[in-house]
Design an enzyme around this catalytic site. Sequence first.
Site, short mmCIF file in Angstrom:
data_model
loop_
_atom_site.label_atom_id
_atom_site.label_comp_id
_atom_site.label_asym_id
_atom_site.label_seq_id
_atom_site.Cartn_x
_atom_site.Cartn_y
_atom_site.Cartn_z
N ARG A 1 -9.42 2.47 -10.88
CA ARG A 1 -9.38 1.68 -12.12
C ARG A 1 -9.74 0.21 -11.91
NH1 ARG A 1 -3.52 3.67 -13.85
NH2 ARG A 1 -3.54 4.37 -11.69
N ALA B 1 -1.35 2.37 1.35
CA ALA B 1 -2.54 1.58 1.00
C ALA B 1 -3.82 2.38 1.17
CB ALA B 1 -2.59 0.33 1.88
C1 UD1 Z 1 3.27 5.73 -8.22
C2 UD1 Z 1 4.50 6.63 -8.42
C3 UD1 Z 1 5.14 6.30 -9.77
C4 UD1 Z 1 5.50 4.84 -9.81
C5 UD1 Z 1 4.28 3.96 -9.52
C6 UD1 Z 1 4.71 2.52 -9.37
C7 UD1 Z 1 4.02 8.75 -7.31
C8 UD1 Z 1 3.62 10.16 -7.48
N1 UD1 Z 1 4.08 8.01 -8.41
O1 UD1 Z 1 2.33 6.04 -9.23
O2 UD1 Z 1 6.29 7.09 -9.96
O3 UD1 Z 1 6.02 4.52 -11.10
O4 UD1 Z 1 3.67 4.35 -8.27
O5 UD1 Z 1 3.60 1.66 -9.18
O6 UD1 Z 1 4.27 8.34 -6.20
N2 UD1 Z 1 -1.58 6.09 -2.06
C9 UD1 Z 1 -1.89 6.53 -0.79
N3 UD1 Z 1 -2.33 7.81 -0.62
C10 UD1 Z 1 -2.44 8.67 -1.64
C11 UD1 Z 1 -2.11 8.23 -2.95
C12 UD1 Z 1 -1.68 6.93 -3.11
O7 UD1 Z 1 -1.82 5.76 0.17
O8 UD1 Z 1 -2.82 9.81 -1.39
C13 UD1 Z 1 -1.12 4.72 -2.24
C14 UD1 Z 1 -2.00 3.90 -3.16
O9 UD1 Z 1 -2.99 3.23 -2.42
C15 UD1 Z 1 -1.02 2.92 -3.78
C16 UD1 Z 1 0.30 3.69 -3.78
O10 UD1 Z 1 0.14 4.74 -2.85
O11 UD1 Z 1 -0.89 1.75 -3.01
C17 UD1 Z 1 0.64 4.25 -5.15
O12 UD1 Z 1 -0.38 5.12 -5.54
P1 UD1 Z 1 -0.91 5.15 -7.04
O13 UD1 Z 1 -1.97 6.17 -7.14
O14 UD1 Z 1 -1.23 3.78 -7.49
O15 UD1 Z 1 0.39 5.70 -7.76
P2 UD1 Z 1 0.80 5.52 -9.26
O16 UD1 Z 1 0.04 6.44 -10.10
O17 UD1 Z 1 0.76 4.09 -9.61
#
Ligand code: UD1
Length: 525
Positions: free
Chosen positions: A61, A55
Amino acid sequence: MVSAPIPDRLAGRTPAFGAENRGSNPRPGAPVRGVFLAKVERVSQTRPAAIVILAAGEGTRMRSQTPKVLHALAGRTLLGHVVHVSRTLHPDRIVAVVGHGRDQVISHLADIDPDVATVVQVEQNGTGHAVRIALEALEGIDGTVVVLSGDSPLMTTETLMALVQSHEGELNSATVLTATLKDPTGYGRVIRSFDGTVEAIVEQGDADDDQRAVREVNSGMYAFALGPLREALNKISTDNAQGEEYLTDVVALMRTASLRVSAVSAAHPDEILGINDRAQLAHAGQVMRDRRTRELMLSGVTIIDPATTWVDVNVDVAPEAVLLPETHLVGATSIASGAVIGPRVTLVDTEVGENAQVRDATCELAVIGSDATVGPYTYLRPGTTLERGAKAGGFVEIKNSRVGEGSKVPHLSYVGDAEIGADTNIGAATVFVNFDGENKHRTVIGDSVRIGSDTMLVAPVTIGDGAYTAAGSVITEDVPPGAMAVARARQKIINGWVQRRRPGSSSARAADAAQGSASTQTPDE
Ligand code: UD1
Ligand code: CA
């Protein structure tokens, strides 16, 4: 390596959903775990050692000042939904990775579930980096860890149980929760080898055309064996389109190390929906609404138009209640059996008793007794209580007041800071004048009182049992029981005024006609 149960569960005790259990019942460390116990576990209910909730992301977006995971859906934040479903698996620990807007996110977690541990990811270097940080808080712990996304609020207990069961049953190092979507755009694609085994997950931005054509996607939710996950996370790189550490890369790394990786499909593709923008937020809201109304209908609630009926997750609706179109039940609202709500009603934190009727109304922090009626066009504000059989009718606003059993405020009135007894009638257009410009004051009205239409009750004032007020009165002094209070100018008649002062007007002609001639004027003025 596989999750072992705690002794009390073998004794048949299911840990309750509650802080006392979570706090006082820590899972024993790795030494107590064993394969034998794990096998016993598999035939009963499985519970993971830990759940990690990601989280920390910014949620660009959403274009919002509010951190993405704190946006609301059906009475809970996105993160709140994920914490809630996590609890239903009874993990020993829940760790949330926070970063963007962390002060807000941490204080929200403290509100909804203080036993969730938080770790801070200062820079959001990707989902792999986030999980690596989370594992620092799980030092010395072995077994199954479930990774969930704080932005995927529609996941169900059933699907997560199936994920954990299959993961532990197959002795996998990683089990990916997947779904097959009509439109897989934006999701990581699940790449399988010719025999169906999961080979890798490739992100949209890194995928070639063939890979993009795959419609089976990564949900962003997984079960991992903690040991192999630690090892794999130490090897991931940032050599990809986003220059981030992808958690998804551990799949290929584990495959290269000849570890077992498998996939489980969500029961319904909606469950995996991740929310990245406000259009997806609205879509998830509709999915949640449909789930909720269906659940209620199957439990015995009549819902005339489920498409316009919105019921928050914590609202309680008893069987045999009826919800008419455009009804919004929000917060800690509860509806008793036989009550009819709607059309066009919004109830926030409001309690409605048996067989009460509420239509075209907005009510907040109100208590509506059994058999009471509210509406149409009625506004009940915080602190309003209608006792059994009471009525708040058309164009009536009430706040911080009690309306006694069977008493009525039928038309066009404002009731503020009042105590009204039983069997009392408040005449049309009565105003409880509660504000002197600086302070609010109370009005107390007894039983079986008759307040005349258009009475101004200037608070503080008390009207005794059985008393009357004359229509149009401005009541500034207490009225004893059984008295009639008249507080208005006495009527005066000025005969012939219209014919003298408005000669030739239609009113004068009508008056002349009524009086039979033009010469009946009496010089009276
Ligand atoms: C991610 C997955 C993708 C999957 C999708 C499903 C990866 C690389 N990709 O992509 O394969 O289909 O979720 O919804 O994992 N977050 C952190 N720290 C970070 C980055 C993200 O806590 O450094 C958290 C975000 O807050 C979020 C979750 O991880 O709750 C997913 O991150 P997000 O950037 O939304 O990943 P997607 O591009 O959706
Ligand atoms: Ca996402």
